[in-house]
Write an enzyme that holds these catalytic residues in place. Structure first.
Site, PDB file in Angstrom:
ATOM      1  N   ASP A   1      36.111 -22.862  56.971  1.00  0.00           N
ATOM      2  CA  ASP A   1      35.308 -22.051  57.060  1.00  0.00           C
ATOM      3  C   ASP A   1      35.167 -21.392  58.646  1.00  0.00           C
ATOM      4  O   ASP A   1      34.175 -21.354  59.183  1.00  0.00           O
ATOM      5  CB  ASP A   1      33.639 -22.294  56.548  1.00  0.00           C
ATOM      6  CG  ASP A   1      32.939 -21.232  56.596  1.00  0.00           C
ATOM      7  OD1 ASP A   1      33.255 -19.781  56.415  1.00  0.00           O
ATOM      8  OD2 ASP A   1      31.574 -21.138  56.357  1.00  0.00           O
TER       9      ASP A   1
ATOM     10  N   SER B   1      25.373 -17.302  60.716  1.00  0.00           N
ATOM     11  CA  SER B   1      26.663 -17.962  60.164  1.00  0.00           C
ATOM     12  C   SER B   1      27.669 -17.486  61.533  1.00  0.00           C
ATOM     13  O   SER B   1      27.771 -16.755  61.819  1.00  0.00           O
ATOM     14  CB  SER B   1      26.977 -17.412  59.278  1.00  0.00           C
ATOM     15  OG  SER B   1      26.461 -18.135  57.821  1.00  0.00           O
TER      16      SER B   1
ATOM     17  N   HIS C   1      33.694 -17.093  56.439  1.00  0.00           N
ATOM     18  CA  HIS C   1      32.755 -16.567  55.584  1.00  0.00           C
ATOM     19  C   HIS C   1      32.530 -14.979  55.933  1.00  0.00           C
ATOM     20  O   HIS C   1      31.810 -14.247  55.370  1.00  0.00           O
ATOM     21  CB  HIS C   1      31.822 -17.347  54.591  1.00  0.00           C
ATOM     22  CG  HIS C   1      30.576 -17.351  55.343  1.00  0.00           C
ATOM     23  ND1 HIS C   1      30.523 -18.599  55.761  1.00  0.00           N
ATOM     24  CD2 HIS C   1      29.510 -16.809  55.619  1.00  0.00           C
ATOM     25  CE1 HIS C   1      29.230 -18.779  56.459  1.00  0.00           C
ATOM     26  NE2 HIS C   1      28.724 -17.752  56.289  1.00  0.00           N
TER      27      HIS C   1
END
Length: 426
Positions: free
Chosen positions: A86, A175, A55
């Site tokens: 992911d 992230s 992402h």
């Protein structure tokens, strides 16, 4: 001066964590727009491989820039991504690194299966763009399960692995950064935190990441098998199916037209074994390993499934297909004020379309030909000027012709199982 208790390995880990600036294109409301975002990553090799989240970097990225720990910025290219876990892999531009004589450290994976609840871990990354930020916490749970149908830019994630849960602070920008232990070994890749909650962060386990990295380096993508069963845990349901505890996985439903449907399976069946290997899906956390067991077989494999239905058990052979997302490639046709997405086989099955031909309307721009003609988001365009739309190239070709000599264009589209005609006028 090195702080007490900080190991050489941890300092090397700090020197391998990078900031990732991404510019990507999105197709929305009949036009294309550009978005910028910041994430984290960790260098894994001397040749500049950087691991991050899907992402953070995906196929929509048009510019990827990596800021090294010495604050030098280097361009990078996407090696591959896997939205199901992911995870994504990018590589620093070799020529730029060589020409500028840049040096960098790289991290090493640890064994995430050895983690235990209460163990101290550190999340390292660039929250809100603040580079080389370290937060400390513990492992709260080593096998957390959640599945997100639209977790990565609309793509599914979480079906094939459980997650590490930690109370180390994870904020936007973290992230893709590493979750590590005191010796600097990477035990996970931080992915998300619960908005509005305190101390609820999640990371992809390192042992999952190792397999994905190897596949992306080798093939640029991860290919999985699909049979079309939707699993459900059996907890508190065993008595209804006359099952012993820790036996089997409930099939909640079967995708129409899927290999499982053709093999005679249906919702309410219980999967007991795959190729003679017993499965145990009593708890939600046990479902991803079973789904991964099926998905890890080569596409086209003939799986021997042992099924319990009512008071009888039987075996059936199911031939796997390639797993696809419900998402497809997107494009914007700006003079028409129309943005579209290729219909995937998974989307067609989910919405009970006859096949995977056509493109899905995902946006129309007010006042432009598509909106004036009456097209709406959710319509599936099946023909343009009476030519079947088997790919995005068909609609791109019609659009290119329109750009040379604008003229009325006939669209045939399906809405609520009814086919209608729309004329897009210049």
């Amino acid at each position: 001066m090195r702080a007490a208790g900080v190991s050489h390995g941890f300092n090397q880990l700090l020197d391998s964590v990078v900031r990732i600036d991404v510019r990507e294109v999105a197709f929305d409301q009949g036009t294309r727009r550009f978005e910028a975002s910041i994430g984290s990553g960790v260098l894994l090799s001397a040749d500049g491989l950087v691991l991050t989240n899907a992402h953070v970097v995906g196929p929509r990225a048009i510019d990827i820039n990596i800021t090294l720990p010495n604050l030098e910025r280097v361009e990078a290219k996407l090696v591959g991504w896997d939205h199901w876990t992911d995870l994504a892999l990018v590589r620093l531009d070799h020529e730029s690194v060589r020409r500028r004589g840049l040096k960098f450290a790289h991290a090493e994976f640890g064994d995430s299966d050895k983690l235990y609840p209460g163990e101290t871990v550190y999340a390292v990354g660039t929250p809100y763009g603040l580079t080389r930020t370290v937060t400390r916490g513990i492992i709260s749970n080593t096998s957390r399960y959640f599945e997100d149908d639209r977790g990565v830019d609309g793509y599914e994630t979480g079906s094939f692995n459980t997650w590490l849960q930690t109370d180390a602070a994870i904020n936007p920008g973290n992230s893709g950064g590493p979750l590590v232990i005191e010796d600097g070994k990477v035990m996970g890749v931080t992915s998300r935190g619960y908005l509005g909650a305190n101390n609820l962060g999640f990371a992809i386990p390192a042992n999952t990441a190792k397999r994905i990295v190897a596949g992306l380096v080798r093939d640029g993508a991860i290919t999985r098998s699909y049979i079309g069963i939707v699993p459900r845990d059996l907890q508190d349901l065993e008595s209804f199916y006359s099952l012993a505890l820790n036996t089997g996985m409930l099939i909640d439903s079967v995708d129409p037209g899927s290999p499982a449907a053709r093999g005679g399976l249906r919702g309410g069946d219980v999967l007991l074994a795959v190729d003679g290997r017993a499965v145990d899906g009593r708890f939600p956390e046990q479902l991803p390993p079973i789904q991964n067991l099926i998905a890890s077989h080569p596409v086209g494999s003939a799986l021997r499934l042992t099924i319990k239905r009512g008071g009888t058990s039987f075996e059936t052979i199911v031939t796997t297909e390639r797993l696809e997302s419900t998402m497809g490639e997107e494009w914007a046709l700006e003079h028409w004020g129309l943005s579209v997405r290729k219909v995937s086989r998974a989307y067609a099955r989910e919405h009970q379309l006859p096949d995977a031909s056509g493109v899905l309307v995902i946006g129309v721009r007010p006042g432009f030909p598509a909106e004036v003609a009456g097209l709406l988001p959710g319509d599936v365009v099946t023909r343009i000027n009476q030519r079947p739309v088997g790919s995005l190239e068909v609609i791109k070709s019609a659009y290119a012709a329109y750009g040379v000599k604008p003229q009325p264009t006939l669209f045939e589209a399906e809405r609520d199982r009814r086919v209608s005609l729309y004329i897009l006028k210049p």
